[in-house]
Design a protein around this motif. Structure first.
Motif, PDB file in Angstrom:
ATOM      1  N   GLU A  69       3.691  77.171  30.153  1.00  0.00           N
ATOM      2  CA  GLU A  69       4.133  78.071  29.094  1.00  0.00           C
ATOM      3  C   GLU A  69       5.151  77.409  28.171  1.00  0.00           C
ATOM      4  O   GLU A  69       5.904  76.524  28.582  1.00  0.00           O
ATOM      5  N   VAL A  70       5.179  77.866  26.917  1.00  0.00           N
ATOM      6  CA  VAL A  70       6.105  77.322  25.913  1.00  0.00           C
ATOM      7  C   VAL A  70       7.538  77.742  26.234  1.00  0.00           C
ATOM      8  O   VAL A  70       7.807  78.902  26.570  1.00  0.00           O
ATOM      9  N   LEU A  71       8.448  76.774  26.137  1.00  0.00           N
ATOM     10  CA  LEU A  71       9.879  77.027  26.301  1.00  0.00           C
ATOM     11  C   LEU A  71      10.638  76.466  25.100  1.00  0.00           C
ATOM     12  O   LEU A  71      10.290  75.401  24.579  1.00  0.00           O
ATOM     13  N   ASP A  72      11.655  77.156  24.682  1.00  0.00           N
ATOM     14  CA  ASP A  72      12.638  76.668  23.711  1.00  0.00           C
ATOM     15  C   ASP A  72      12.037  75.951  22.510  1.00  0.00           C
ATOM     16  O   ASP A  72      12.326  74.765  22.278  1.00  0.00           O
ATOM     17  N   PRO A  73      11.227  76.608  21.697  1.00  0.00           N
ATOM     18  CA  PRO A  73      10.844  75.983  20.427  1.00  0.00           C
ATOM     19  C   PRO A  73      12.119  75.586  19.678  1.00  0.00           C
ATOM     20  O   PRO A  73      13.039  76.400  19.530  1.00  0.00           O
ATOM     21  N   SER A  74      12.177  74.340  19.232  1.00  0.00           N
ATOM     22  CA  SER A  74      13.422  73.804  18.672  1.00  0.00           C
ATOM     23  C   SER A  74      13.204  73.261  17.269  1.00  0.00           C
ATOM     24  O   SER A  74      12.093  72.851  16.917  1.00  0.00           O
ATOM     25  N   ILE A  75      14.275  73.250  16.490  1.00  0.00           N
ATOM     26  CA  ILE A  75      14.215  72.905  15.070  1.00  0.00           C
ATOM     27  C   ILE A  75      15.199  71.777  14.789  1.00  0.00           C
ATOM     28  O   ILE A  75      16.354  71.810  15.221  1.00  0.00           O
ATOM     29  N   LEU A  76      14.739  70.775  14.041  1.00  0.00           N
ATOM     30  CA  LEU A  76      15.584  69.652  13.629  1.00  0.00           C
ATOM     31  C   LEU A  76      16.060  69.875  12.199  1.00  0.00           C
ATOM     32  O   LEU A  76      15.258  70.098  11.295  1.00  0.00           O
ATOM     33  N   PHE A  77      17.369  69.784  11.998  1.00  0.00           N
ATOM     34  CA  PHE A  77      17.978  69.900  10.673  1.00  0.00           C
ATOM     35  C   PHE A  77      18.601  68.567  10.282  1.00  0.00           C
ATOM     36  O   PHE A  77      19.159  67.865  11.121  1.00  0.00           O
ATOM     37  N   ILE A  78      18.555  68.246   9.000  1.00  0.00           N
ATOM     38  CA  ILE A  78      19.254  67.065   8.496  1.00  0.00           C
ATOM     39  C   ILE A  78      19.626  67.282   7.031  1.00  0.00           C
ATOM     40  O   ILE A  78      18.980  68.055   6.313  1.00  0.00           O
ATOM     41  N   GLY A  79      20.664  66.601   6.594  1.00  0.00           N
ATOM     42  CA  GLY A  79      21.079  66.662   5.196  1.00  0.00           C
ATOM     43  C   GLY A  79      22.132  65.605   4.928  1.00  0.00           C
ATOM     44  O   GLY A  79      22.527  64.841   5.814  1.00  0.00           O
ATOM     45  N   SER A  80      22.575  65.563   3.708  1.00  0.00           N
ATOM     46  CA  SER A  80      23.643  64.637   3.346  1.00  0.00           C
ATOM     47  C   SER A  80      24.958  65.113   3.950  1.00  0.00           C
ATOM     48  O   SER A  80      25.146  66.307   4.223  1.00  0.00           O
ATOM     49  N   LEU A  81      25.877  64.172   4.157  1.00  0.00           N
ATOM     50  CA  LEU A  81      27.198  64.557   4.639  1.00  0.00           C
ATOM     51  C   LEU A  81      27.908  65.405   3.592  1.00  0.00           C
ATOM     52  O   LEU A  81      27.947  65.057   2.413  1.00  0.00           O
ATOM     53  N   PHE A  82      28.438  66.519   4.025  1.00  0.00           N
ATOM     54  CA  PHE A  82      29.161  67.401   3.112  1.00  0.00           C
ATOM     55  C   PHE A  82      30.653  67.159   3.279  1.00  0.00           C
ATOM     56  O   PHE A  82      31.125  66.735   4.339  1.00  0.00           O
ATOM     57  N   GLU A  83      31.395  67.403   2.221  1.00  0.00           N
ATOM     58  CA  GLU A  83      32.846  67.219   2.245  1.00  0.00           C
ATOM     59  C   GLU A  83      33.512  68.566   2.029  1.00  0.00           C
ATOM     60  O   GLU A  83      33.452  69.124   0.939  1.00  0.00           O
ATOM     61  N   GLU A  84      34.105  69.070   3.072  1.00  0.00           N
ATOM     62  CA  GLU A  84      34.823  70.336   2.990  1.00  0.00           C
ATOM     63  C   GLU A  84      36.171  70.160   3.686  1.00  0.00           C
ATOM     64  O   GLU A  84      36.293  69.439   4.676  1.00  0.00           O
ATOM     65  N   THR A  85      37.166  70.851   3.194  1.00  0.00           N
ATOM     66  CA  THR A  85      38.493  70.775   3.792  1.00  0.00           C
ATOM     67  C   THR A  85      38.523  71.565   5.097  1.00  0.00           C
ATOM     68  O   THR A  85      38.071  72.718   5.151  1.00  0.00           O
ATOM     69  N   VAL A  86      39.018  70.938   6.142  1.00  0.00           N
ATOM     70  CA  VAL A  86      39.166  71.632   7.420  1.00  0.00           C
ATOM     71  C   VAL A  86      40.481  72.416   7.384  1.00  0.00           C
ATOM     72  O   VAL A  86      41.551  71.823   7.182  1.00  0.00           O
ATOM     73  N   PRO A  87      40.442  73.733   7.526  1.00  0.00           N
ATOM     74  CA  PRO A  87      41.696  74.503   7.507  1.00  0.00           C
ATOM     75  C   PRO A  87      42.670  73.988   8.568  1.00  0.00           C
ATOM     76  O   PRO A  87      42.249  73.544   9.637  1.00  0.00           O
ATOM     77  N   PRO A  88      43.960  74.021   8.280  1.00  0.00           N
ATOM     78  CA  PRO A  88      44.957  73.485   9.225  1.00  0.00           C
ATOM     79  C   PRO A  88      44.841  74.101  10.623  1.00  0.00           C
ATOM     80  O   PRO A  88      44.603  75.307  10.774  1.00  0.00           O
ATOM     81  N   VAL A  89      44.965  73.266  11.609  1.00  0.00           N
ATOM     82  CA  VAL A  89      45.046  73.661  13.022  1.00  0.00           C
ATOM     83  C   VAL A  89      43.825  74.462  13.469  1.00  0.00           C
ATOM     84  O   VAL A  89      43.931  75.386  14.272  1.00  0.00           O
ATOM     85  N   THR A  90      42.636  74.116  12.946  1.00  0.00           N
ATOM     86  CA  THR A  90      41.422  74.834  13.370  1.00  0.00           C
ATOM     87  C   THR A  90      40.407  73.947  14.087  1.00  0.00           C
ATOM     88  O   THR A  90      39.681  74.439  14.953  1.00  0.00           O
ATOM     89  N   ALA A  91      40.341  72.660  13.755  1.00  0.00           N
ATOM     90  CA  ALA A  91      39.331  71.800  14.382  1.00  0.00           C
ATOM     91  C   ALA A  91      39.806  70.350  14.355  1.00  0.00           C
ATOM     92  O   ALA A  91      40.311  69.875  13.331  1.00  0.00           O
ATOM     93  N   PHE A  92      39.621  69.685  15.492  1.00  0.00           N
ATOM     94  CA  PHE A  92      40.114  68.315  15.648  1.00  0.00           C
ATOM     95  C   PHE A  92      39.058  67.473  16.346  1.00  0.00           C
ATOM     96  O   PHE A  92      38.322  67.975  17.206  1.00  0.00           O
ATOM     97  N   ASP A  93      38.998  66.175  16.006  1.00  0.00           N
ATOM     98  CA  ASP A  93      38.135  65.271  16.771  1.00  0.00           C
ATOM     99  C   ASP A  93      38.974  64.607  17.856  1.00  0.00           C
ATOM    100  O   ASP A  93      40.063  64.083  17.592  1.00  0.00           O
ATOM    101  N   ILE A  94      38.478  64.649  19.081  1.00  0.00           N
ATOM    102  CA  ILE A  94      39.203  64.158  20.257  1.00  0.00           C
ATOM    103  C   ILE A  94      38.221  63.466  21.189  1.00  0.00           C
ATOM    104  O   ILE A  94      37.148  64.016  21.494  1.00  0.00           O
ATOM    105  N   TRP A  95      38.550  62.269  21.641  1.00  0.00           N
ATOM    106  CA  TRP A  95      37.746  61.613  22.679  1.00  0.00           C
ATOM    107  C   TRP A  95      38.667  60.829  23.600  1.00  0.00           C
ATOM    108  O   TRP A  95      39.526  60.101  23.118  1.00  0.00           O
ATOM    109  N   PRO A  96      38.512  60.965  24.903  1.00  0.00           N
ATOM    110  CA  PRO A  96      37.556  61.823  25.604  1.00  0.00           C
ATOM    111  C   PRO A  96      37.960  63.297  25.508  1.00  0.00           C
ATOM    112  O   PRO A  96      39.115  63.600  25.189  1.00  0.00           O
TER     113      PRO A  96
END
Length: 234
Positions: free
Chosen positions: A86-113
């Motif tokens: 049986e079919v499970l999880d039909p999935s969709i691939l999205f792609i586009g150009s990189l967008f430039e938007e300002t990240v509001p203060p103290v809302t999202a951060f890149d962290i590794w690990p």
């Protein structure tokens, strides 16, 4: 970039623990990392008699008989349907150009690990150690995104780059904090990080049932460029 190139990005930024070609099959050892790294894929013409070989190899790994099917796999799709898969999880691939938007203060951060609080958020959404291990296996540029709202950690995502394309995986926002723009801010942070790493394109995969995610990604200027699904016996 064609659809096959984007599938290469998927596999590089969300890799199986091991891949082995057995006959006309690519067998993936997912080690608990989910369908995307555990499903068998055809790498040549396949007949109904070949299905048993793939099933046996997946059984050796302790994995269910699960197949990943792209649009060009129509013949195999029909064979598996006739065999009761049986079919499970039909999935969709999205792609586009990189967008430039300002990240509001103290809302999202890149962290590794990723921090333990991020692993806890992922865990609440069913993204456990097996999927964290997938992230750790990625060899190219990668990071995780921490999303905050109402003065607490409430969302996470993983982003990695293959070639010039960034792909986001494992997007999770805790239920009580959805529909408040947190996922959008996390995408802004992911795109900012990707641009800093030299990426030119931004991509994601979501299930066909996740209408909210599809709406968000479309609003960011991303376009549907491919689809795939899985088959497994009930």
């Amino acid at each position: 970039m064609n659809t096959n190139d984007l599938f290469d990005v998927v596999e590089a930024t969300w890799p199986a623990a091991k891949e082995t070609q057995v006959g006309p099959w690519l067998i993936r050892d997912g080690q608990g990392g989910g369908k995307r790294v555990s499903a068998a894929r055809p790498v040549g013409p396949v007949t109904q008699n070949d299905v048993a070989l793939a099933v046996a190899e997946m059984k050796k790994l302790g994995q269910p008989a699960l197949f990943s099917l792209r649009p060009e796999d129509g013949q195999l799709d029909s064979i598996l349907a006739q065999m009761g898969y049986e079919v499970l999880d039909p999935s969709i691939l999205f792609i586009g150009s990189l967008f430039e938007e300002t990240v509001p203060p103290v809302t999202a951060f890149d962290i590794w690990p990723p921090l333990q609080i991020m692993k806890d958020v992922w865990s609440e959404g069913g993204i456990g150690p097996g999927r964290i291990a997938v992230m750790e296996r990625v060899t190219g540029p990668k990071t995780s995104i921490l999303g905050r709202i109402s003065d607490r950690a409430a969302g996470c995502a993983f982003v990695a780059i293959h070639g010039t394309t960034a792909m986001v995986h494992a997007v999770e926002v805790l239920p009580d904090y959805r529909r408040h723009g947190l996922a959008r801010n996390m995408m802004y942070a992911a795109a900012r990080w990707a641009k800093e790493q030299g990426a030119e394109h931004f991509s994601l995969v979501t299930t066909g049932s996740n209408v909210a995610a599809q709406s968000l990604y479309s609003s960011l200027g991303l376009s549907v460029v491919g689809r795939y699904h899985y088959r497994m016996k009930p």
